[in-house]
Motif scaffolding. Structure first.
Motif, PDB file in Angstrom:
ATOM      1  N   PRO A  21     -69.069  83.914  -7.762  1.00 44.30           N
ATOM      2  CA  PRO A  21     -67.635  84.209  -7.647  1.00 44.30           C
ATOM      3  C   PRO A  21     -66.980  84.257  -9.032  1.00 44.30           C
ATOM      4  O   PRO A  21     -67.395  83.560  -9.947  1.00 44.30           O
ATOM      5  CB  PRO A  21     -67.087  83.042  -6.832  1.00 44.30           C
ATOM      6  N   THR A  22     -65.976  85.096  -9.140  1.00 41.85           N
ATOM      7  CA  THR A  22     -65.260  85.261 -10.397  1.00 41.85           C
ATOM      8  C   THR A  22     -64.327  84.080 -10.627  1.00 41.85           C
ATOM      9  O   THR A  22     -63.601  83.676  -9.723  1.00 41.85           O
ATOM     10  CB  THR A  22     -64.438  86.567 -10.374  1.00 41.85           C
ATOM     11  N   ASN A  23     -64.373  83.535 -11.836  1.00 48.71           N
ATOM     12  CA  ASN A  23     -63.463  82.456 -12.230  1.00 48.71           C
ATOM     13  C   ASN A  23     -62.203  83.090 -12.802  1.00 48.71           C
ATOM     14  O   ASN A  23     -62.107  83.355 -13.994  1.00 48.71           O
ATOM     15  CB  ASN A  23     -64.142  81.541 -13.248  1.00 48.71           C
ATOM     16  N   MET A  24     -61.235  83.366 -11.929  1.00 46.95           N
ATOM     17  CA  MET A  24     -60.034  84.089 -12.347  1.00 46.95           C
ATOM     18  C   MET A  24     -59.203  83.308 -13.362  1.00 46.95           C
ATOM     19  O   MET A  24     -58.561  83.900 -14.224  1.00 46.95           O
ATOM     20  CB  MET A  24     -59.188  84.470 -11.130  1.00 46.95           C
ATOM     21  N   GLU A  25     -59.212  81.996 -13.281  1.00 42.48           N
ATOM     22  CA  GLU A  25     -58.452  81.203 -14.253  1.00 42.48           C
ATOM     23  C   GLU A  25     -59.043  81.377 -15.652  1.00 42.48           C
ATOM     24  O   GLU A  25     -58.310  81.502 -16.631  1.00 42.48           O
ATOM     25  CB  GLU A  25     -58.424  79.732 -13.863  1.00 42.48           C
ATOM     26  N   ALA A  26     -60.366  81.408 -15.753  1.00 43.40           N
ATOM     27  CA  ALA A  26     -61.002  81.639 -17.053  1.00 43.40           C
ATOM     28  C   ALA A  26     -60.671  83.036 -17.573  1.00 43.40           C
ATOM     29  O   ALA A  26     -60.413  83.220 -18.767  1.00 43.40           O
ATOM     30  CB  ALA A  26     -62.512  81.450 -16.947  1.00 43.40           C
ATOM     31  N   VAL A  27     -60.651  84.030 -16.691  1.00 42.84           N
ATOM     32  CA  VAL A  27     -60.289  85.393 -17.090  1.00 42.84           C
ATOM     33  C   VAL A  27     -58.853  85.421 -17.592  1.00 42.84           C
ATOM     34  O   VAL A  27     -58.557  86.023 -18.629  1.00 42.84           O
ATOM     35  CB  VAL A  27     -60.492  86.394 -15.927  1.00 42.84           C
ATOM     36  N   ARG A  28     -57.949  84.747 -16.894  1.00 40.37           N
ATOM     37  CA  ARG A  28     -56.540  84.691 -17.328  1.00 40.37           C
ATOM     38  C   ARG A  28     -56.422  84.073 -18.718  1.00 40.37           C
ATOM     39  O   ARG A  28     -55.669  84.564 -19.569  1.00 40.37           O
ATOM     40  CB  ARG A  28     -55.698  83.892 -16.332  1.00 40.37           C
ATOM     41  N   ARG A  29     -57.147  82.972 -18.947  1.00 40.76           N
ATOM     42  CA  ARG A  29     -57.094  82.313 -20.260  1.00 40.76           C
ATOM     43  C   ARG A  29     -57.603  83.238 -21.360  1.00 40.76           C
ATOM     44  O   ARG A  29     -57.011  83.316 -22.439  1.00 40.76           O
ATOM     45  CB  ARG A  29     -57.888  81.011 -20.252  1.00 40.76           C
ATOM     46  N   SER A  88     -62.013  90.799 -34.192  1.00 37.72           N
ATOM     47  CA  SER A  88     -63.264  90.237 -33.662  1.00 37.72           C
ATOM     48  C   SER A  88     -62.996  89.341 -32.464  1.00 37.72           C
ATOM     49  O   SER A  88     -63.705  89.401 -31.450  1.00 37.72           O
ATOM     50  CB  SER A  88     -63.984  89.439 -34.746  1.00 37.72           C
ATOM     51  N   ALA A  89     -61.961  88.503 -32.565  1.00 38.16           N
ATOM     52  CA  ALA A  89     -61.614  87.612 -31.457  1.00 38.16           C
ATOM     53  C   ALA A  89     -61.215  88.411 -30.220  1.00 38.16           C
ATOM     54  O   ALA A  89     -61.590  88.062 -29.096  1.00 38.16           O
ATOM     55  CB  ALA A  89     -60.490  86.662 -31.875  1.00 38.16           C
ATOM     56  N   ILE A  90     -60.455  89.486 -30.411  1.00 34.03           N
ATOM     57  CA  ILE A  90     -60.037  90.329 -29.292  1.00 34.03           C
ATOM     58  C   ILE A  90     -61.257  90.922 -28.599  1.00 34.03           C
ATOM     59  O   ILE A  90     -61.372  90.882 -27.366  1.00 34.03           O
ATOM     60  CB  ILE A  90     -59.074  91.438 -29.781  1.00 34.03           C
ATOM     61  N   VAL A  91     -62.182  91.461 -29.375  1.00 36.81           N
ATOM     62  CA  VAL A  91     -63.376  92.095 -28.810  1.00 36.81           C
ATOM     63  C   VAL A  91     -64.214  91.063 -28.048  1.00 36.81           C
ATOM     64  O   VAL A  91     -64.655  91.317 -26.917  1.00 36.81           O
ATOM     65  CB  VAL A  91     -64.200  92.790 -29.914  1.00 36.81           C
ATOM     66  N   ILE A  92     -64.430  89.906 -28.639  1.00 34.98           N
ATOM     67  CA  ILE A  92     -65.240  88.868 -27.997  1.00 34.98           C
ATOM     68  C   ILE A  92     -64.578  88.379 -26.710  1.00 34.98           C
ATOM     69  O   ILE A  92     -65.224  88.273 -25.659  1.00 34.98           O
ATOM     70  CB  ILE A  92     -65.496  87.706 -28.965  1.00 34.98           C
ATOM     71  N   ASN A  93     -63.285  88.066 -26.776  1.00 30.36           N
ATOM     72  CA  ASN A  93     -62.595  87.549 -25.589  1.00 30.36           C
ATOM     73  C   ASN A  93     -62.484  88.585 -24.481  1.00 30.36           C
ATOM     74  O   ASN A  93     -62.668  88.273 -23.300  1.00 30.36           O
ATOM     75  CB  ASN A  93     -61.213  87.007 -25.964  1.00 30.36           C
ATOM     76  N   ALA A  94     -62.203  89.828 -24.832  1.00 29.12           N
ATOM     77  CA  ALA A  94     -62.126  90.878 -23.811  1.00 29.12           C
ATOM     78  C   ALA A  94     -63.504  91.126 -23.192  1.00 29.12           C
ATOM     79  O   ALA A  94     -63.622  91.291 -21.969  1.00 29.12           O
ATOM     80  CB  ALA A  94     -61.566  92.167 -24.408  1.00 29.12           C
ATOM     81  N   GLY A  95     -64.540  91.131 -24.015  1.00 27.89           N
ATOM     82  CA  GLY A  95     -65.889  91.302 -23.493  1.00 27.89           C
ATOM     83  C   GLY A  95     -66.296  90.185 -22.555  1.00 27.89           C
ATOM     84  O   GLY A  95     -66.914  90.421 -21.506  1.00 27.89           O
ATOM     85  N   THR A  96     -65.931  88.965 -22.916  1.00 27.24           N
ATOM     86  CA  THR A  96     -66.242  87.828 -22.052  1.00 27.24           C
ATOM     87  C   THR A  96     -65.464  87.906 -20.743  1.00 27.24           C
ATOM     88  O   THR A  96     -66.005  87.616 -19.671  1.00 27.24           O
ATOM     89  CB  THR A  96     -65.941  86.504 -22.773  1.00 27.24           C
ATOM     90  N   ALA A  97     -64.207  88.329 -20.816  1.00 28.70           N
ATOM     91  CA  ALA A  97     -63.408  88.492 -19.595  1.00 28.70           C
ATOM     92  C   ALA A  97     -64.038  89.541 -18.681  1.00 28.70           C
ATOM     93  O   ALA A  97     -64.128  89.334 -17.461  1.00 28.70           O
ATOM     94  CB  ALA A  97     -61.968  88.873 -19.942  1.00 28.70           C
ATOM     95  N   LEU A  98     -64.492  90.649 -19.252  1.00 29.08           N
ATOM     96  CA  LEU A  98     -65.163  91.669 -18.444  1.00 29.08           C
ATOM     97  C   LEU A  98     -66.431  91.118 -17.802  1.00 29.08           C
ATOM     98  O   LEU A  98     -66.709  91.389 -16.632  1.00 29.08           O
ATOM     99  CB  LEU A  98     -65.508  92.887 -19.306  1.00 29.08           C
TER     100      LEU A  98
END
Length: 62
Positions: free
Chosen positions: A33-41, A16-26
């Protein structure tokens, strides 16, 4: 093979955590503008959760 409730939870929680975090990164990649640091985290969390899931499987299978 049937999983015990505690093992099922130990597997489902990181999935569940993987799905939520990957979805949020997408989602963040589509925001301008894209917050690349947040995507990296978030992607680092996906990796950590995947490793945790792998450890759970290793400890409980075979």
């Amino acid at each position: 093979m049937q999983l015990s409730p505690s093992l099922a939870h130990a597997i489902k929680e990181p999935i569940s955590a993987i799905v939520i975090n990957a979805g949020t990164a997408l989602w963040l990649l589509n925001v301008q503008p894209t917050n690349m640091e947040a995507v990296r985290r978030l992607l680092a969390r996906v990796v950590d959760d995947g490793m945790r899931l792998g450890g759970t499987v290793d400890r409980n299978v075979g």
